[in-house]
Design an enzyme around this catalytic site. Structure first.
Site, mmCIF file in Angstrom:
data_model
loop_
_atom_site.group_PDB
_atom_site.id
_atom_site.type_symbol
_atom_site.label_atom_id
_atom_site.label_comp_id
_atom_site.label_asym_id
_atom_site.label_seq_id
_atom_site.Cartn_x
_atom_site.Cartn_y
_atom_site.Cartn_z
ATOM 1 C CG HIS A 30 24.304 -19.566 33.328
ATOM 2 N ND1 HIS A 30 23.913 -18.901 33.818
ATOM 3 C CD2 HIS A 30 25.658 -19.401 33.477
ATOM 4 C CE1 HIS A 30 24.248 -17.995 34.736
ATOM 5 N NE2 HIS A 30 25.796 -19.303 35.187
ATOM 6 C CD GLN A 65 27.640 -11.294 34.960
ATOM 7 O OE1 GLN A 65 26.454 -10.244 33.961
ATOM 8 N NE2 GLN A 65 26.808 -11.481 36.000
ATOM 9 C CB SER A 100 29.576 -19.274 33.198
ATOM 10 O OG SER A 100 28.402 -19.592 33.812
ATOM 11 N N GLY A 146 31.388 -21.005 35.820
ATOM 12 C CA GLY A 146 31.793 -20.017 36.213
ATOM 13 C C GLY A 146 32.667 -20.685 37.664
ATOM 14 C CB THR A 154 31.568 -38.147 31.701
ATOM 15 O OG1 THR A 154 32.248 -39.523 32.172
ATOM 16 C CG2 THR A 154 31.185 -38.355 30.179
ATOM 17 C CB CYS A 175 25.691 -15.826 43.790
ATOM 18 S SG CYS A 175 26.237 -16.716 42.369
ATOM 19 C CG ASN A 229 28.778 -10.204 39.936
ATOM 20 O OD1 ASN A 229 29.805 -9.585 40.120
ATOM 21 N ND2 ASN A 229 28.159 -10.371 41.348
#
Length: 376
Positions: A197, A175, A195, A69, A233, A321, A147
């Site tokens: 996870h 979120q 995102s 994210g 990659t 974060c 969030n």
């Protein structure tokens, strides 16, 4: 352990784990290589893109895989405003740091940013967005759901305003993705970040939705991966896990959301009625189904969290974060709370596996610890 920090990260689901396994153990080839062994990895990336696009109701050509994210937000903000040739951005005071710090970086480069206030429930007023627009406005970025406090923003209305004015619109949906229906096919959203996870997928992979006709310059420079838009990659296993986790999240969204909502409301009701001077942060109705955020006056979150941890309960005071920061939550302050109250905010972000028995234990422990800390 009772895990109540799902807004920070989630446990990898079995579907994602199984989807990832072949590309960790057998088909580990580089998807940019031309031989058959590597092309199996390439097919996995494109099949994952197709699955995600169907879930989101968009074209596979509108999805680009990223490292998460934060990268998606940085790409959308920095390349987004650069692509417009304009100099002004509109955002809000309660955005995730991936957006706020991208804005701060752009300000150092000479761009200007209007940070909109929110109301006492954390809601951005679409009328305020309209009023903030200038001739030089090139980008508006407002998150889909916060969030920390879980407030759901009026994204469709804001996107419509941006579209009518010919302004690029981005939403950080990290979120909200997999928790709420996202009206991509019916809205004027140009860019959207998500995102893996946060929906029981792996860490280190995300996506940026880029509406057809929007052409952002690359944010990372190097090879020709992701149709020349995002070098590096591809993380094949993580991408496969992302698609599998998203399939599970979208399939179970309604039933899971109802379970989470019932337990969320149960926790909020007990905490705010049984603990003196405990109040809810965020909108009581328009909020994420799994988000509980309360302020317990006279109790600092840090010792509360440490004592909860000793009792086998994992929770947080806000964004992961910002852990280690001595500053109070910028989100809680934006609601009009005092610094003292902001230091006492507690976030519980649950999932559908939380039982009533565990919820009762959580409430009992918070009550006991709050009483102890107030007497200290």
């Amino acid at each position: 352990m009772i895990y109540l920090d799902n807004a920070a990260t989630t446990e990898l689901c079995e579907e994602a784990r199984e989807a990832m396994r072949p590309y960790l153990e057998e088909d580990y080839g580089n998807p940019s290589s031309i031989y058959l062994f590597a092309q199996r990895a390439k097919r996995a990336v494109e099949e994952s893109r197709r699955k995600l696009s169907e879930l989101m109701g968009v074209s596979p050509m509108e999805l680009y895989f990223t490292g998460g994210g934060t990268e998606s937000d940085n790409w959308a903000l920095i390349s987004g405003i650069e692509s417009t040739g304009k100099s002004h951005i509109i955002s809000s005071k309660i955005e995730h740091h991936a957006v706020l710090r991208s804005c701060a970086y752009l300000e150092k480069r000479g761009f200007s940013v209007s940070y909109l206030d929110v109301d006492e429930r954390g809601r951005v007023d679409p009328a305020a967005v309209l009023e903030a627009i200038r001739d030089e406005t090139g980008l508006i970025s407002i998150m889909s759901a916060n969030n920390e406090i879980g407030t759901i923003e009026p994204i469709s209305e804001i996107a419509e305003i941006a579209g009518e004015k010919g302004i690029l619109f981005h939403t950080d949906a990290v979120q909200a993705f997999g928790q709420l229906p996202l009206p991509l096919g019916k809205s004027r959203i140009d860019l959207l970040s998500a995102s893996a996870h946060k929906i029981r997928g792996p860490k280190g992979v995300g996506l940026l939705y880029m509406r057809r006709g929007v052409k952002l310059p690359p944010y990372l420079h190097g090879g020709e991966q992701e149709r020349g838009r995002r070098a590096g990659t591809e993380n094949v296993a993580a991408i496969a896990g992302f698609a599998a986790a998203a399939e599970r999240a979208f399939r179970t969204m309604r039933e899971r959301g109802e379970k989470e909502r019932r337990m969320r409301d149960y926790l909020i009701r007990r905490l705010t009625t049984e603990i003196p001077d405990c109040c809810l942060n965020g909108d009581p109705e328009e909020r994420l189904p799994n988000n509980v955020n309360v302020c317990i006056r006279g109790v600092e979150a840090e010792p509360l969290l440490l004592l909860l941890d000793q009792r086998g309960i994992a929770a947080s005071a806000g964004s992961a974060c910002a852990s280690g920061s001595l500053d109070p939550s910028h989100v809680i302050l934006a609601l009009g709370a005092s610094r003292e109250d902001a230091y006492g905010s507690l976030r519980l972000s649950l999932d559908e596996r939380l039982s009533r028995e565990d919820a009762d234990r959580v409430v009992s422990e918070i009550k006991r610890i709050a009483d102890y800390l107030r007497r200290e």
